[in-house]
Scaffold this active site. Sequence first.
Site, mmCIF file in Angstrom:
data_model
loop_
_atom_site.group_PDB
_atom_site.id
_atom_site.type_symbol
_atom_site.label_atom_id
_atom_site.label_comp_id
_atom_site.label_asym_id
_atom_site.label_seq_id
_atom_site.Cartn_x
_atom_site.Cartn_y
_atom_site.Cartn_z
ATOM 1 N N ARG A 65 0.899 -0.940 0.246
ATOM 2 C CA ARG A 65 0.214 -0.052 -0.121
ATOM 3 C C ARG A 65 0.733 1.192 0.020
ATOM 4 O O ARG A 65 1.988 1.036 0.544
ATOM 5 C CB ARG A 65 -0.924 0.301 1.124
ATOM 6 C CG ARG A 65 -0.147 -0.043 2.535
ATOM 7 C CD ARG A 65 -1.146 -0.126 3.756
ATOM 8 N NE ARG A 65 -1.739 -1.395 3.923
ATOM 9 C CZ ARG A 65 -2.380 -1.743 4.940
ATOM 10 N NH1 ARG A 65 -2.718 -0.816 5.794
ATOM 11 N NH2 ARG A 65 -2.723 -3.027 4.862
ATOM 12 N N ASP A 103 0.722 5.362 0.948
ATOM 13 C CA ASP A 103 0.079 6.635 1.855
ATOM 14 C C ASP A 103 -0.618 7.495 1.135
ATOM 15 O O ASP A 103 -0.032 7.723 -0.250
ATOM 16 C CB ASP A 103 0.974 7.180 2.871
ATOM 17 C CG ASP A 103 1.532 5.866 3.939
ATOM 18 O OD1 ASP A 103 0.578 5.075 4.136
ATOM 19 O OD2 ASP A 103 2.347 6.188 4.467
ATOM 20 N N ARG A 136 10.457 7.838 4.400
ATOM 21 C CA ARG A 136 10.395 8.913 4.671
ATOM 22 C C ARG A 136 11.217 9.375 5.829
ATOM 23 O O ARG A 136 11.746 10.445 5.722
ATOM 24 C CB ARG A 136 8.919 9.374 4.666
ATOM 25 C CG ARG A 136 8.056 9.420 3.353
ATOM 26 C CD ARG A 136 6.670 9.363 3.272
ATOM 27 N NE ARG A 136 6.032 10.340 4.335
ATOM 28 C CZ ARG A 136 5.071 10.425 4.613
ATOM 29 N NH1 ARG A 136 4.203 9.577 4.427
ATOM 30 N NH2 ARG A 136 4.180 11.429 5.192
#
Length: 250
Positions: free
Chosen positions: A50, A52, A197
């Site tokens: 997945r 975000d 990130r």
Amino acid sequence: MRNIKLIIEYDGTAYAGWQVQPNGLTVQEVMEKALARMLGEHTTLHASGRTDAGVHARGMVACFKTERTMPLRAFREGLNTLLPSDIAVRDAAEVPLDFHPRFDAQGKHYRYTMLLDDLRSPLVRHTAWRVKGKLDVEAMREACRLFVGEHDFAAFRGANCAAKTTVRRIYSMELVQEGRLLHLDINGSGFLKNMVRIITGTLIEVGQGRMSLADVARLLKGGDRQNAGMTVPPQGLCLMQVFYPGQSGE
């Protein structure tokens, strides 16, 4: 029954991520509605993972099962006529019925793009995050080398990460400069929630002189999330490719 594998590219700016959820439009929802229109029946897409909200993909892999006998070209071109301009099917292939895009994946390639400029750039606002001031890119490259190999990435996972183990293997990690753009390319066996990130935020702190290589080394021994860098914004992140047996991801 056929198992159809799709390679999907999308601009995630307008979406609340890949996975269907009650509080926002997602890429999976849009894809499944297009499939239902094309096939005349509802089908579920199983993806390699997945992304975000706001994160992009060039190589998201997803599969669905169908008994329709239409040629593969029709799956690609038919879906593309039904999808919005920010989502496209790049390829369609038939795979064995037991193939699963998530469980069979052996690695992923992510890219995070930074804009090194004190002035904002409207043209890359959706695909890069602007970093003001000068960065010591060579120091950041030295830090990249510390991440390669198997480490405990507990300090580099986001809140509510449901992973059972925080140990992951990074195959390669490098910074590539393209004018004002600085790309972090990272290949690994798998990634924790927000891992890329947070790694990027940590590298920026190294580039700003606020974190040393020794600090990074300590974090890679199962350090505290509070001591790592910030979770940089989503728009600079892109899933480039998912690797399967027989493909070179290392």
